[in-house]
Design a protein around this motif. Structure first.
Motif, PDB file in Angstrom:
ATOM      1  N   ARG A 103       0.816  -1.217   0.000  1.00  0.00           N
ATOM      2  CA  ARG A 103       0.000   0.000   0.000  1.00  0.00           C
ATOM      3  C   ARG A 103       0.847   1.262   0.000  1.00  0.00           C
ATOM      4  NH1 ARG A 103       0.070   1.708   5.317  1.00  0.00           N
ATOM      5  NH2 ARG A 103       0.348   0.100   6.933  1.00  0.00           N
ATOM      6  N   GLU A 104       2.122   1.140   0.407  1.00  0.00           N
ATOM      7  CA  GLU A 104       2.998   2.310   0.407  1.00  0.00           C
ATOM      8  C   GLU A 104       3.469   2.683  -0.997  1.00  0.00           C
ATOM      9  OE1 GLU A 104       5.483   2.511   4.386  1.00  0.00           O
ATOM     10  OE2 GLU A 104       5.527   0.458   3.600  1.00  0.00           O
ATOM     11  N   VAL A 105       3.290   1.774  -1.956  1.00  0.00           N
ATOM     12  CA  VAL A 105       3.678   2.048  -3.340  1.00  0.00           C
ATOM     13  C   VAL A 105       2.498   1.785  -4.281  1.00  0.00           C
ATOM     14  CG1 VAL A 105       6.167   1.786  -3.116  1.00  0.00           C
ATOM     15  CG2 VAL A 105       4.743  -0.251  -3.374  1.00  0.00           C
ATOM     16  N   GLY A 106       1.328   2.230  -3.869  1.00  0.00           N
ATOM     17  CA  GLY A 106       0.166   2.184  -4.741  1.00  0.00           C
ATOM     18  C   GLY A 106      -0.770   1.012  -4.552  1.00  0.00           C
ATOM     19  N   GLY A 107      -0.378   0.022  -3.760  1.00  0.00           N
ATOM     20  CA  GLY A 107      -1.286  -1.074  -3.435  1.00  0.00           C
ATOM     21  C   GLY A 107      -1.278  -2.239  -4.399  1.00  0.00           C
ATOM     22  N   ALA A 108      -0.556  -2.145  -5.517  1.00  0.00           N
ATOM     23  CA  ALA A 108      -0.585  -3.225  -6.506  1.00  0.00           C
ATOM     24  C   ALA A 108       0.738  -3.971  -6.622  1.00  0.00           C
ATOM     25  CB  ALA A 108      -0.960  -2.661  -7.875  1.00  0.00           C
ATOM     26  N   PHE A 181      13.186  -3.600  -4.016  1.00  0.00           N
ATOM     27  CA  PHE A 181      12.761  -2.272  -3.590  1.00  0.00           C
ATOM     28  C   PHE A 181      12.518  -1.288  -4.733  1.00  0.00           C
ATOM     29  CE2 PHE A 181      14.764  -3.572   0.490  1.00  0.00           C
ATOM     30  CZ  PHE A 181      13.682  -3.327   1.316  1.00  0.00           C
ATOM     31  N   PHE A 182      13.148  -1.520  -5.890  1.00  0.00           N
ATOM     32  CA  PHE A 182      13.084  -0.512  -6.946  1.00  0.00           C
ATOM     33  C   PHE A 182      12.534  -1.031  -8.274  1.00  0.00           C
ATOM     34  CE2 PHE A 182      16.785   0.497  -4.199  1.00  0.00           C
ATOM     35  CZ  PHE A 182      16.295   1.655  -3.630  1.00  0.00           C
ATOM     36  N   GLY A 183      12.354  -2.350  -8.405  1.00  0.00           N
ATOM     37  CA  GLY A 183      11.904  -2.914  -9.666  1.00  0.00           C
ATOM     38  C   GLY A 183      10.387  -3.029  -9.758  1.00  0.00           C
ATOM     39  N   VAL A 184       9.907  -3.104 -10.985  1.00  0.00           N
ATOM     40  CA  VAL A 184       8.485  -3.369 -11.261  1.00  0.00           C
ATOM     41  C   VAL A 184       8.436  -4.554 -12.217  1.00  0.00           C
ATOM     42  CG1 VAL A 184       6.296  -2.473 -12.142  1.00  0.00           C
ATOM     43  CG2 VAL A 184       7.927  -0.916 -11.010  1.00  0.00           C
ATOM     44  N   ALA A 185       7.969  -5.695 -11.744  1.00  0.00           N
ATOM     45  CA  ALA A 185       7.897  -6.892 -12.578  1.00  0.00           C
ATOM     46  C   ALA A 185       6.847  -6.703 -13.668  1.00  0.00           C
ATOM     47  CB  ALA A 185       7.559  -8.106 -11.720  1.00  0.00           C
ATOM     48  N   PRO A 186       7.062  -7.300 -14.859  1.00  0.00           N
ATOM     49  CA  PRO A 186       6.060  -7.175 -15.934  1.00  0.00           C
ATOM     50  C   PRO A 186       4.665  -7.599 -15.495  1.00  0.00           C
ATOM     51  CG  PRO A 186       8.096  -8.096 -16.802  1.00  0.00           C
ATOM     52  CD  PRO A 186       8.269  -8.030 -15.307  1.00  0.00           C
ATOM     53  N   ALA A 187       4.591  -8.620 -14.633  1.00  0.00           N
ATOM     54  CA  ALA A 187       3.277  -9.100 -14.189  1.00  0.00           C
ATOM     55  C   ALA A 187       2.563  -8.083 -13.311  1.00  0.00           C
ATOM     56  CB  ALA A 187       3.440 -10.414 -13.424  1.00  0.00           C
ATOM     57  N   ASP A 188       3.325  -7.153 -12.681  1.00  0.00           N
ATOM     58  CA  ASP A 188       2.726  -6.165 -11.789  1.00  0.00           C
ATOM     59  C   ASP A 188       2.517  -4.808 -12.464  1.00  0.00           C
ATOM     60  OD1 ASP A 188       2.790  -7.959  -9.604  1.00  0.00           O
ATOM     61  OD2 ASP A 188       4.910  -7.463  -9.256  1.00  0.00           O
ATOM     62  N   ALA A 189       3.078  -4.641 -13.658  1.00  0.00           N
ATOM     63  CA  ALA A 189       3.079  -3.320 -14.287  1.00  0.00           C
ATOM     64  C   ALA A 189       1.669  -2.823 -14.593  1.00  0.00           C
ATOM     65  CB  ALA A 189       3.928  -3.349 -15.554  1.00  0.00           C
ATOM     66  N   ALA A 190       0.842  -3.671 -15.210  1.00  0.00           N
ATOM     67  CA  ALA A 190      -0.492  -3.219 -15.620  1.00  0.00           C
ATOM     68  C   ALA A 190      -1.334  -2.824 -14.423  1.00  0.00           C
ATOM     69  CB  ALA A 190      -1.189  -4.311 -16.427  1.00  0.00           C
ATOM     70  N   ALA A 191      -1.328  -3.642 -13.382  1.00  0.00           N
ATOM     71  CA  ALA A 191      -2.153  -3.360 -12.208  1.00  0.00           C
ATOM     72  C   ALA A 191      -1.678  -2.121 -11.462  1.00  0.00           C
ATOM     73  CB  ALA A 191      -2.145  -4.563 -11.266  1.00  0.00           C
ATOM     74  N   SER A 192      -0.381  -1.859 -11.493  1.00  0.00           N
ATOM     75  CA  SER A 192       0.162  -0.723 -10.751  1.00  0.00           C
ATOM     76  C   SER A 192       0.086   0.583 -11.524  1.00  0.00           C
ATOM     77  CB  SER A 192       1.622  -0.996 -10.372  1.00  0.00           C
ATOM     78  OG  SER A 192       2.436  -1.028 -11.529  1.00  0.00           O
ATOM     79  N   GLY A 193      -0.085   0.498 -12.840  1.00  0.00           N
ATOM     80  CA  GLY A 193      -0.069   1.700 -13.660  1.00  0.00           C
ATOM     81  C   GLY A 193       1.328   2.225 -13.923  1.00  0.00           C
TER      82      GLY A 193
END
Length: 265
Positions: A103-108, A181-193
Motif C-alpha cells: 500500500r505504500e507504493v500504490g497497493g498493486a 525495492f526498486f523494480g516493477v515486474a512485468p506481471a505487476d506493471a499493468a495493475a500498478s499503472g
C-alpha cells in the motif's frame, strides 16, 4: 538499528557483554567502563521512501581505564572486531531493514518483508583521525539481497569529552536487492499503472554522514547524527522512486548517553 526487534536484540547482547566484562575486570589496562546511548532516530520508511519512521537509536561501547572509547560511526552496522592487527580490524556485522508494504507504493505491488542482514566488515585507521571501512551484509528473508557500504570518516576529538566525525558514503546493492525495492515486474506493471522496470545491481547511493558526541558530566552526555544519501543508478531511475518516493534520503538521531563503571565519578 531500524526496528523495535533490533532494540530488544541489542539490549540482550549488551547485557551479555556487560556481564562478561565484570568477569574480566582484572586487567592491567584498568577497570572496565561502559557507555550506553539510547534515543530516537528518524529514518526513511523503506529504501527510496519519501516518508519517515521513528525507530530506536542505540549504541553500546566499552573500554578500560583512561583509554578513550573507540570511534564508531553512527550509521555503521552492529558488530565487534574479532581480529585486530595494528590499525586493521575485521569482524561480523549485522543489520536490519524494515518492511515495505504494497500500500505504500500504490497497493498493486508485493510487500518486501522485514529483513535480518548478516555479514562482515573490515576497517583501517589510516591515521588517528582518518578511518576507512567496508562492510557487506546478506539479507535473510525479506529482500534476500546483498548490500555493501563503503565509508570514510575524519574524526576530531578531545578524548571522551567530545567527538565530531564527518565523511562520505557509498552504498552498493545487487540485483536481487534492487529488484525488491526498486523494480516493477512485468506481471505487476499493468495493475500498478507503472512501466515494467528491471533494476540491476551496482551503485545505489552516494552521500555523507556527520556525528557529534558531547559529554556533559562524567556520567551523562548527548549523541547525535545526520545523514544524507542520494539514490543513483538504477535505483535513482526507478518509477517507484519517481512516483511514490524520493531520490533524497535523509536520516538523523539524537540520544542521551550514560557512562558507568569503576573510575566514573
Amino acid at each position: 538499528m531500524r526496528n523495535a526487534r533490533p532494540l530488544a536484540l541489542a539490549l540482550i547482547l549488551a547485557s551479555v557483554g556487560i556481564a562478561t566484562a565484570h568477569a574480566q575486570d582484572e586487567d592491567p589496562r584498568g577497570p572496565r567502563r561502559t557507555r550506553i546511548a539510547l534515543g530516537p532516530q528518524l529514518v526513511p520508511s523503506y529504501p527510496g521512501s519519501d516518508s519517515y519512521d521513528v525507530r530506536p537509536f542505540l549504541d553500546v561501547s566499552r573500554t578500560r581505564g583512561d583509554i578513550p572509547f573507540a570511534f564508531e560511526a553512527p550509521d555503521e552496522s552492529g558488530g565487534l572486531p574479532l581480529l585486530t592487527k595494528g590499525r586493521f580490524q575485521i569482524g561480523p556485522a549485522f543489520g536490519f531493514e524494515g518492511r515495505r508494504r504494497g500500500r505504500e507504493v500504490g497497493g498493486a505491488l508485493p510487500d518486501v518483508g522485514f529483513t535480518v542482514e548478516l555479514g562482515g566488515f573490515a576497517q583501517y585507521a589510516v591515521t588517528d583521525a582518518v578511518r576507512v571501512r567496508v562492510e557487506a551484509r546478506q539479507g535473510i528473508g525479506g529482500h534476500k539481497g546483498l548490500i555493501a557500504n563503503i565509508s570514510g570518516d575524519y574524526v576530531m576529538r578531545d578524548a571522551d569529552r567530545w567527538l565530531f566525525s564527518i565523511g562520505p558514503r557509498l552504498t552498493l546493492s545487487n540485483s536481487r536487492y534492487n529488484r525488491a525495492f526498486f523494480g516493477v515486474a512485468p506481471a505487476d506493471a499493468a495493475a500498478s499503472g507503472l512501466p515494467a522496470y528491471t533494476a540491476d545491481g551496482g551503485l545505489q547511493a552516494v552521500g555523507a554522514t556527520a556525528g557529534l558526541l558531547r559529554q556533559l558530566t562524567p556520567s551523562w552526555g548527548v549523541y547525535g547524527y545526520t545523514k544524507y544519501d542520494r539514490l543513483v543508478g538504477d535505483p535513482g531511475g526507478s518509477p517507484l522512486v519517481r512516483e511514490f518516493g524520493s531520490r533524497n534520503q535523509l536520516s538523523g538521531g539524537l540520544a542521551l548517553t550514560y557512562t558507568f563503571g569503576a573510575g566514573v565519578r
